[in-house]
Structures are given as structure tokens and as C-alpha cells.
Design a protein around this motif. Sequence first.
Motif, mmCIF file in Angstrom:
data_model
loop_
_atom_site.group_PDB
_atom_site.id
_atom_site.type_symbol
_atom_site.label_atom_id
_atom_site.label_comp_id
_atom_site.label_asym_id
_atom_site.label_seq_id
_atom_site.Cartn_x
_atom_site.Cartn_y
_atom_site.Cartn_z
ATOM 1 N N GLU A 173 0.851 -1.189 0.000
ATOM 2 C CA GLU A 173 0.000 0.000 0.000
ATOM 3 C C GLU A 173 0.889 1.243 0.000
ATOM 4 O O GLU A 173 1.704 1.443 0.908
ATOM 5 N N ILE A 174 0.745 2.057 -1.027
ATOM 6 C CA ILE A 174 1.636 3.208 -1.198
ATOM 7 C C ILE A 174 1.470 4.226 -0.081
ATOM 8 O O ILE A 174 2.437 4.844 0.370
ATOM 9 N N ALA A 175 0.263 4.396 0.404
ATOM 10 C CA ALA A 175 -0.006 5.400 1.437
ATOM 11 C C ALA A 175 0.602 5.035 2.789
ATOM 12 O O ALA A 175 1.008 5.911 3.559
ATOM 13 N N THR A 176 0.680 3.729 3.091
ATOM 14 C CA THR A 176 1.091 3.300 4.429
ATOM 15 C C THR A 176 2.350 2.432 4.462
ATOM 16 O O THR A 176 2.991 2.313 5.509
ATOM 17 N N GLY A 177 2.697 1.794 3.341
ATOM 18 C CA GLY A 177 3.816 0.868 3.312
ATOM 19 C C GLY A 177 3.461 -0.534 3.775
ATOM 20 O O GLY A 177 4.290 -1.443 3.721
ATOM 21 N N LYS A 178 2.212 -0.742 4.212
ATOM 22 C CA LYS A 178 1.784 -2.079 4.619
ATOM 23 C C LYS A 178 1.641 -2.968 3.385
ATOM 24 O O LYS A 178 1.311 -2.480 2.308
ATOM 25 N N TYR A 179 1.886 -4.260 3.565
ATOM 26 C CA TYR A 179 1.852 -5.132 2.395
ATOM 27 C C TYR A 179 1.169 -6.468 2.689
ATOM 28 O O TYR A 179 1.052 -6.888 3.840
ATOM 29 N N GLU A 180 0.750 -7.105 1.616
ATOM 30 C CA GLU A 180 0.248 -8.474 1.660
ATOM 31 C C GLU A 180 1.035 -9.301 0.652
ATOM 32 O O GLU A 180 1.437 -8.795 -0.401
ATOM 33 N N THR A 181 1.249 -10.552 0.994
ATOM 34 C CA THR A 181 2.080 -11.434 0.168
ATOM 35 C C THR A 181 1.351 -12.736 -0.126
ATOM 36 O O THR A 181 0.638 -13.256 0.729
ATOM 37 N N ARG A 182 1.564 -13.238 -1.331
ATOM 38 C CA ARG A 182 1.080 -14.566 -1.687
ATOM 39 C C ARG A 182 2.268 -15.389 -2.203
ATOM 40 O O ARG A 182 3.073 -14.890 -2.997
ATOM 41 N N ILE A 183 2.352 -16.636 -1.779
ATOM 42 C CA ILE A 183 3.358 -17.563 -2.254
ATOM 43 C C ILE A 183 2.652 -18.810 -2.770
ATOM 44 O O ILE A 183 1.788 -19.366 -2.087
ATOM 45 N N VAL A 184 3.021 -19.237 -3.977
ATOM 46 C CA VAL A 184 2.473 -20.469 -4.553
ATOM 47 C C VAL A 184 3.633 -21.384 -4.903
ATOM 48 O O VAL A 184 4.566 -20.976 -5.606
ATOM 49 N N ASN A 185 3.606 -22.606 -4.409
ATOM 50 C CA ASN A 185 4.629 -23.605 -4.698
ATOM 51 C C ASN A 185 4.013 -24.817 -5.375
ATOM 52 O O ASN A 185 2.974 -25.316 -4.922
ATOM 53 N N LYS A 186 4.646 -25.285 -6.435
ATOM 54 C CA LYS A 186 4.163 -26.504 -7.096
ATOM 55 C C LYS A 186 4.378 -27.709 -6.194
ATOM 56 O O LYS A 186 3.531 -28.600 -6.116
#
Length: 237
Positions: free
Chosen positions: A222-235
Amino acid sequence: MELLSMERELSGNAYPGRGIVIGKSSDERFAVTAYFIMGRSENSRNRVFVTEGEGIRTQAFDPSKLSDPSLIIYAPVRVLGNKTIVTNGDQTDTIYEGMDKQQTFEQSLRGREFEPDAPNYTPRISGILHVGDGKFNYAMSILKSSDGNPKSCCRFTYAYENPVAGEGHFIHTYRCDGNPLPSFEGEPKRVAVWDDMEAFTELLWNNLNEENKVSLFVRYIEIATGKYETRIVNKNR
């Protein structure tokens, strides 16, 4: 330059190798980045992404099958303050250490070059996102051999200030499959970036070649706050 579809770029290429996408969501809320890895050998395919601090690391899925960790085990993503570093090798650490000593992104890579994996001489691709004070900019780099000549290293850096909403850039290691593997050519491709993180993650993963894909990382900051969410996908699961 034409705005390209990630769906077409991935589905039409059986082996782009490793790839980095960086851009801004069309609602202008998020700085977006994605990184994927692929593999043709058992050693390359025997990997997963795991979380490490604010970043990620590659790890052997089955340690008993790990034959050579030198170019496949590394931290693709690290965070230094308001900077997120994304690369296809251990130059993540080089950039982190250099910038921590007040070097620029480009300066920190001066001591590195393409990978020593003859005859491919895989390019080192890197990206950095700077999100702070409600602003976002990014840069990308590729270090590659001169048309397969290991005596010459070509260095290209691309900087994007005030990125356009809904757009990003995509760079990958190989132009396509082959023996030896032909290096990426030209500047990073201008591609569409989506607002919906789940949908964008699904788009990327579903269009990577089923036989060769290994792992995918996606982060929305999030540009306004710097907070982030992450997704990881592994085969490998």
C-alpha cells in the motif's frame, strides 16, 4: 510501446526462466511486484519459496535430492527500510549490503555479472521498489553476457519515476527455451498490472508452463502506508 498482457507473455513462452514484474495497480493504491522461478532439471525443480523475515528464501523441497545449491538456493526478496529488493540470485544480498552503505542500486551491482553457468550465462535480473511518503518509484537491472560471450558483461538499468497506474514492467532471464538458453533481449516489457491481488496471482500461476513452473511470489504494498500483503504459490507441496 504496446501494453502487453501477462497472460499472453507467459502462456506463449514455455521457458522464460525466472521473471520479475513491478508496477502500480490501476486504482493507484498499490506498488505491485511478482517473482517466479522455473526449472528444467530435477535440481532446479526441487525447490519451494519460504518466508524469511520480511522477504523470502528458496529452499530444497526434498533435501536428499539437492545436488548443487550454488545457483538455486538464495533470498530472492529482502526489505531494507522502505525499499523492497527482488532478484533472481544472491545479488539480493549484494544490493542490500550496498544500499545499506549508501550506494545506489546501480553502484551496488558493479561487482556482479551474469551467472557462471556456461554455456547459458544466465542473466542476473534485479528490481527495487521504493515506497515512502506516499510515493512510489522503481528500477530494474539486467547483467548479461554479450551475445553469449563470457568475456564481456553488458549492464542495463531502467528507472521508472511516478509509474503509470495499471502498468508495470516485466523482465525475465531467457528469451525462450533452447540449448543453450538464449538471454532476454531489449528493455523490460510494458505490461498490464491488476488491482485484485488474488486474481493477478492466479493469472500469473495459471499461465506459467505447467511442466516447468516451480514457485511464485506476489506482493502488494500500500503506497499510502507501506503495509503489504504477500502470496506464495509452490508446485511442490
